[in-house]
Design a protein around this motif. Sequence first.
Motif, PDB file in Angstrom:
ATOM      1  N   LYS A  83       0.783  -0.832   0.131  1.00  0.00           N
ATOM      2  CA  LYS A  83       0.167   0.095   0.088  1.00  0.00           C
ATOM      3  C   LYS A  83       0.916   1.446  -0.092  1.00  0.00           C
ATOM      4  CE  LYS A  83      -3.944   0.494   2.380  1.00  0.00           C
ATOM      5  NZ  LYS A  83      -4.845   0.661   3.533  1.00  0.00           N
ATOM      6  N   VAL A  84       1.856   1.521   0.770  1.00  0.00           N
ATOM      7  CA  VAL A  84       2.728   2.427   0.883  1.00  0.00           C
ATOM      8  C   VAL A  84       3.659   2.531  -0.624  1.00  0.00           C
ATOM      9  CG1 VAL A  84       4.951   3.193   1.925  1.00  0.00           C
ATOM     10  CG2 VAL A  84       3.390   2.462   3.429  1.00  0.00           C
ATOM     11  N   ILE A  85       3.934   1.777  -0.945  1.00  0.00           N
ATOM     12  CA  ILE A  85       4.591   1.537  -2.422  1.00  0.00           C
ATOM     13  C   ILE A  85       3.601   2.182  -3.439  1.00  0.00           C
ATOM     14  CG2 ILE A  85       5.511   0.243  -4.354  1.00  0.00           C
ATOM     15  CD1 ILE A  85       6.782  -1.334  -2.058  1.00  0.00           C
ATOM     16  N   VAL A  86       2.435   1.633  -3.486  1.00  0.00           N
ATOM     17  CA  VAL A  86       1.426   2.251  -4.442  1.00  0.00           C
ATOM     18  C   VAL A  86       1.059   3.595  -4.368  1.00  0.00           C
ATOM     19  CG1 VAL A  86      -0.784   1.714  -5.397  1.00  0.00           C
ATOM     20  CG2 VAL A  86       0.449  -0.263  -5.167  1.00  0.00           C
ATOM     21  N   PHE A  87       0.643   3.957  -3.082  1.00  0.00           N
ATOM     22  CA  PHE A  87       0.225   5.261  -2.923  1.00  0.00           C
ATOM     23  C   PHE A  87       1.453   6.248  -3.052  1.00  0.00           C
ATOM     24  CE2 PHE A  87      -3.444   3.850  -0.057  1.00  0.00           C
ATOM     25  CZ  PHE A  87      -4.050   4.279  -1.023  1.00  0.00           C
ATOM     26  N   GLY A  88       2.773   5.782  -2.753  1.00  0.00           N
ATOM     27  CA  GLY A  88       3.732   6.681  -3.025  1.00  0.00           C
ATOM     28  C   GLY A  88       4.247   6.787  -4.512  1.00  0.00           C
ATOM     29  N   ALA A  89       4.077   5.682  -4.999  1.00  0.00           N
ATOM     30  CA  ALA A  89       4.317   5.940  -6.632  1.00  0.00           C
ATOM     31  C   ALA A  89       2.966   6.810  -7.120  1.00  0.00           C
ATOM     32  CB  ALA A  89       4.240   4.396  -7.175  1.00  0.00           C
ATOM     33  N   GLY A  90       2.051   6.513  -6.935  1.00  0.00           N
ATOM     34  CA  GLY A  90       0.781   7.558  -7.314  1.00  0.00           C
ATOM     35  C   GLY A  90       1.143   8.852  -6.984  1.00  0.00           C
ATOM     36  N   MET A  91       1.490   9.196  -5.715  1.00  0.00           N
ATOM     37  CA  MET A  91       1.674  10.717  -5.486  1.00  0.00           C
ATOM     38  C   MET A  91       2.818  10.970  -6.243  1.00  0.00           C
ATOM     39  SD  MET A  91       0.897  10.625  -1.305  1.00  0.00           S
ATOM     40  CE  MET A  91       1.459  12.285  -1.134  1.00  0.00           C
ATOM     41  N   PHE A  92       3.729  10.364  -6.314  1.00  0.00           N
ATOM     42  CA  PHE A  92       5.194  10.881  -7.019  1.00  0.00           C
ATOM     43  C   PHE A  92       4.646  11.178  -8.639  1.00  0.00           C
ATOM     44  CE2 PHE A  92       8.439   9.962  -9.993  1.00  0.00           C
ATOM     45  CZ  PHE A  92       9.401  10.634  -9.444  1.00  0.00           C
ATOM     46  N   PHE A  93       3.742  10.458  -9.149  1.00  0.00           N
ATOM     47  CA  PHE A  93       3.592  10.504 -10.765  1.00  0.00           C
ATOM     48  C   PHE A  93       2.561  11.756 -10.762  1.00  0.00           C
ATOM     49  CE2 PHE A  93       5.325   6.277 -11.386  1.00  0.00           C
ATOM     50  CZ  PHE A  93       6.437   6.578 -12.224  1.00  0.00           C
TER      51      PHE A  93
END
Length: 78
Positions: free
Chosen positions: A13-23
């Motif tokens: 979850k942290v990886i997915v949300f972090g990647a989404g926020m980054f992009f």
Amino acid sequence: MMDWVPIAFVTFKVIVFGAGMFFAIKWHYERGKNGKEKQGTVARAGGKVAAVFVLSLLGLSLLTFGLSTMLGLDLTFP
């Protein structure tokens, strides 16, 4: 045997949300770079999104903890 499941799901979850926020922030930054928005506005919008995300995560955690305590679940760490 099931001790790794919460660790794996939270990490995912942290990886997915972090990647989404980054992009999302990168997309807004690049769009603003073309002259449509100022860079300060993009950074401020990214900060607001991050703040709303953290506050909603905190609120959901408190709600979950309160509900589980009300239902009588034992939440103590071993």
